[in-house]
Design an enzyme around this catalytic site. Structure first.
Site, PDB file in Angstrom:
ATOM      1  N   PRO A  89       0.818  -1.225   0.000  1.00 48.39           N
ATOM      2  CG  PRO A  89      -0.169  -1.152   2.117  1.00 48.39           C
ATOM      3  CD  PRO A  89       0.609  -2.033   1.205  1.00 48.39           C
ATOM      4  CD  GLU A 116       1.438  -5.280  11.228  1.00 50.45           C
ATOM      5  OE1 GLU A 116       1.620  -4.118  10.835  1.00 50.45           O
ATOM      6  OE2 GLU A 116       0.327  -5.715  11.576  1.00 50.45           O
ATOM      7  NE  ARG A 154      -9.216  -5.332 -20.369  1.00 52.05           N
ATOM      8  CZ  ARG A 154      -9.520  -4.211 -21.011  1.00 52.05           C
ATOM      9  NH1 ARG A 154      -8.763  -3.156 -20.872  1.00 52.05           N
ATOM     10  NH2 ARG A 154     -10.582  -4.166 -21.805  1.00 52.05           N
ATOM     11  CG  ASP A 169     -11.232  -0.419 -22.225  1.00 53.54           C
ATOM     12  OD1 ASP A 169     -12.433  -0.551 -22.485  1.00 53.54           O
ATOM     13  OD2 ASP A 169     -10.423  -1.365 -22.160  1.00 53.54           O
TER      14      ASP A 169
END
Ligand code: SAM
Length: 248
Positions: A89, A116, A154, A169
């Site tokens: 993150p 963690e 993709r 897209d």
């Protein structure tokens, strides 16, 4: 392209066997290998985590199995300069531009953390990239790795049948996609916009472009600042702003 994923949950990756990704693998366009991190441990208990130095809650994933896994992959694959991506993150926020950049590489290695997180020396001495899929915390890197792999694969030519659809897209040209409709022409009182039934290609192209601009203005105005807008786009935006002002 070759993709290797290092994880303590190899069984989590069945979605990569399905649908468009499954077909791309069967066609040999992408070669995906899933590795169990525990296979690269050296102790009887196949230990992948340990207590954090300095104390505190939770366990930290040990560096040695990740280094051993990547070194084994590199010995086997013999590719030059693969991208070694640590899912975290705290990484660079993943988006379509990064997906496009990774789609041009011939070898990606993705490392999935848990607990963690992963001992910092993996980020310092092994990974070439740290990538986050959003400002939230998942329990493990498996879903993040699958999101990255799906978005990247993709974009490889030949994976999605109609490449035109990938170009249109959301985000590909800096805008959100226009609204899509299929049959029936009327459903529960909601009609398909007449222009889409007209068969008039130029009118349909203009409608789609204007609606893509309208969506982007209403939902993600931040994207408009970075988009490459044509003169026609700017005229459409003026019209949309006038229409919105008239509606209020
Ligand atoms: N303590 C870490 C922190 O706050 O940065 C969070 C660790 S998280 C519970 C465990 C693992 O899930 C991470 O090592 C990473 O592999 C994965 N992960 C969690 N959220 C993620 C995100 N937004 N993007 C990518 N990977 C994520």
């Amino acid at each position: 392209m070759r993709i290797d994923i290092v994880t303590i949950f190899p069984e989590a990756f069945t979605p990569l066997e399905l649908s468009i990704l499954g077909r791309a693998r069967a066609a040999g366009i992408v070669d995906i290998h899933i590795h169990n991190l525990r296979d690269f441990t050296t102790d009887r208990h196949r230990t992948v985590d340990d207590y954090p130095y300095g104390g505190g809650a939770g366990m930290v994933m040990k560096p040695e199995p990740f280094f051993a896994a990547v070194e084994a992959i590199l010995r086997e694959a013999r590719t030059e300069r693969p991208r070694i991506i640590l899912t975290t993150p705290q990484g660079r926020l993943f988006n379509q531009a990064i997906a496009r950049e990774l789609a041009s590489c011939d070898h990606l290695i993705l490392l999935c953390g848990h607990y963690e997180g992963v001992d910092e020396r993996v980020a310092l001495g092994l990974a070439t990239d740290e990538i986050s899929i959003g400002d939230y915390v998942l329990t493990g890197g498996e879903l993040a790795a699958m999101v990255i792999v799906d978005a990247v694969v993709r974009l490889i030519p030949g994976v999605v049948g109609e490449e035109e659809s990938v170009r249109q897209d959301s985000f590909s040209e800096g805008l959100l996609d226009y609204p899509h409709y299929t049959r029936p022409p009327e459903f529960r009182g909601m009609r398909v916009p007449e222009v889409l039934l007209s068969g008039h290609h130029e009118a349909i192209r203009r409608w789609r472009r204007k609606e893509a601009l309208r969506r982007t203005l209403l939902r993600r105005p931040d994207l408009l600042n970075r988009a490459n807008l044509t003169e026609e786009d700017r005229r459409f935006l003026e019209e949309i702003r006038r229409e919105l002002a008239e509606d209020t």
